[in-house]
Write a protein that holds these residues in place. Structure first.
Motif, short mmCIF file in Angstrom:
data_model
loop_
_atom_site.label_atom_id
_atom_site.label_comp_id
_atom_site.label_asym_id
_atom_site.label_seq_id
_atom_site.Cartn_x
_atom_site.Cartn_y
_atom_site.Cartn_z
N HIS A 176 -9.78 6.56 -6.01
CA HIS A 176 -9.51 5.91 -7.30
C HIS A 176 -10.72 6.06 -8.22
O HIS A 176 -11.15 5.12 -8.85
N GLY B 80 3.29 1.52 -1.91
CA GLY B 80 3.69 1.66 -3.31
C GLY B 80 4.84 0.79 -3.74
O GLY B 80 5.31 0.89 -4.87
N LEU C 91 -3.27 -0.18 -15.97
CA LEU C 91 -2.25 0.44 -15.13
C LEU C 91 -2.07 1.91 -15.49
O LEU C 91 -1.94 2.77 -14.61
N VAL D 273 -6.01 -2.12 -5.51
CA VAL D 273 -7.05 -1.16 -5.89
C VAL D 273 -8.38 -1.86 -6.15
O VAL D 273 -9.45 -1.37 -5.79
N LEU E 64 -1.07 3.32 -11.94
CA LEU E 64 -0.48 2.30 -11.08
C LEU E 64 0.86 1.84 -11.65
O LEU E 64 1.08 1.89 -12.86
N ARG E 65 1.71 1.34 -10.76
CA ARG E 65 3.05 0.91 -11.18
C ARG E 65 3.08 -0.51 -11.69
O ARG E 65 3.87 -0.85 -12.57
N ASP E 66 2.24 -1.39 -11.11
CA ASP E 66 2.34 -2.80 -11.47
C ASP E 66 1.06 -3.53 -11.11
O ASP E 66 0.10 -2.95 -10.58
N LEU F 172 -5.19 4.07 -14.35
CA LEU F 172 -5.31 4.20 -12.91
C LEU F 172 -4.05 4.77 -12.26
O LEU F 172 -4.01 4.97 -11.05
N GLN G 54 -0.28 -3.48 -7.32
CA GLN G 54 -1.11 -2.33 -6.95
C GLN G 54 -2.50 -2.44 -7.56
O GLN G 54 -3.48 -2.00 -6.96
N ALA G 55 -2.60 -3.03 -8.75
CA ALA G 55 -3.90 -3.19 -9.37
C ALA G 55 -4.80 -4.10 -8.54
O ALA G 55 -6.00 -3.86 -8.39
N THR H 263 0.82 -1.20 0.00
CA THR H 263 0.00 0.00 0.00
C THR H 263 0.86 1.26 0.00
O THR H 263 0.40 2.33 -0.41
N SER I 27 6.99 -2.38 -5.05
CA SER I 27 6.72 -3.35 -6.11
C SER I 27 6.86 -4.79 -5.63
O SER I 27 6.71 -5.71 -6.41
#
Length: 227
Positions: free
Chosen positions: A153, A102, A198, A212, A203-205, A201, A208-209, A100, A104
């Motif tokens: 989001h 962030g 990604l 979310v 998002l990095r990867d 939204l 995180q998806a 959460t 990876s």
């Protein structure tokens, strides 16, 4: 060449990881002994990957990760900076907090040299360092659908019906190959959908998806289909 910053309050860990990575052509451009130094080093050096210990003096690794990634930093080549959390504790609450924040992914400090090298390269390429199925277990345990959280989001509305379906299945722990079979699409098409999700939204990867998807109530621990 992949560029790395190692943040750990133990000099032996920093030295050992540096030797392992350097032997495989991965450049360690900076060290940090606490979270504040990690933030400063990342902003100054813009590495590809930060290996971040959770427990450090002055500022812990989770807060350092939040501060680093809140700036949306980019590497010298223009790609997002990735953070991998290091810990000696294989505890769900630490892993979830890292995700959460962030990060990876995460690694235990007793990782083998081969696994360490593979992990750095994997994250450098933009992949998550934690299986979606494991992430799902963590999210199910620590999150609940929250309207206030969902409002953070609201771009979820920007997803097409197909993208929402892909995100829902992704949150169930399916790989790209499994997603392709489930949706009767090519794997290349699935990859395109995931990339668009990604991007839309921010998002990095994939990790995180998954987070979310649960936090917005798109899926719940008892329902794996779109809400």
């Amino acid at each position: 060449m992949t560029r790395v910053v190692i943040a750990d309050d133990q000099a032996l860990v920093r030295t050992g990881f540096t030797m392992i990575l350097a032997a495989e052509g991965i450049e360690v451009v900076g060290h940090a002994a606490n979270g504040a130094e990690a933030v400063a080093a990342t902003r100054r050096l813009r590495p590809d990957v930060v290996l971040m210990d959770i427990r450090m003096p002055e500022m812990d690794g989770l807060e350092a990760t939040r501060r680093i990634l809140s700036d949306a930093p980019v590497t010298t080549s223009g790609d997002p900076v990735r953070v991998v959390i290091l810990t000696t504790f294989d505890l769900d609450q630490y892993v979830y907090a890292a995700l959460t924040a962030g990060a990876s992914g995460f690694l235990l400090k007793d990782v083998t040299p081969d696994h360490l090298i593979h992990a750095v390269r994997q994250v450098r390429e933009g992949d998550a360092l934690l299986a979606p199925a494991i992430t799902r277990r963590l999210v199910e345990r620590f999150t609940r659908a929250d309207p206030e959280q969902a409002s953070l989001h609201r771009d979820l509305a920007a997803l097409t019906p197909r993208e929402r379906e892909v995100l829902t299945l992704l949150a169930g722990g399916l790989s790209n190959l499994e997603l392709a079979a489930e949706l009767q699409l090519s794997e290349a098409t699935v990859k395109t959908h995931v990339t668009r999700i990604l991007t839309k939204l921010g998002l990095r990867d994939r990790v995180q998806a998954v987070v979310v998807a649960y936090e917005t109530g798109l899926v719940t621990p008892t329902a794996r289909r779109p809400a």
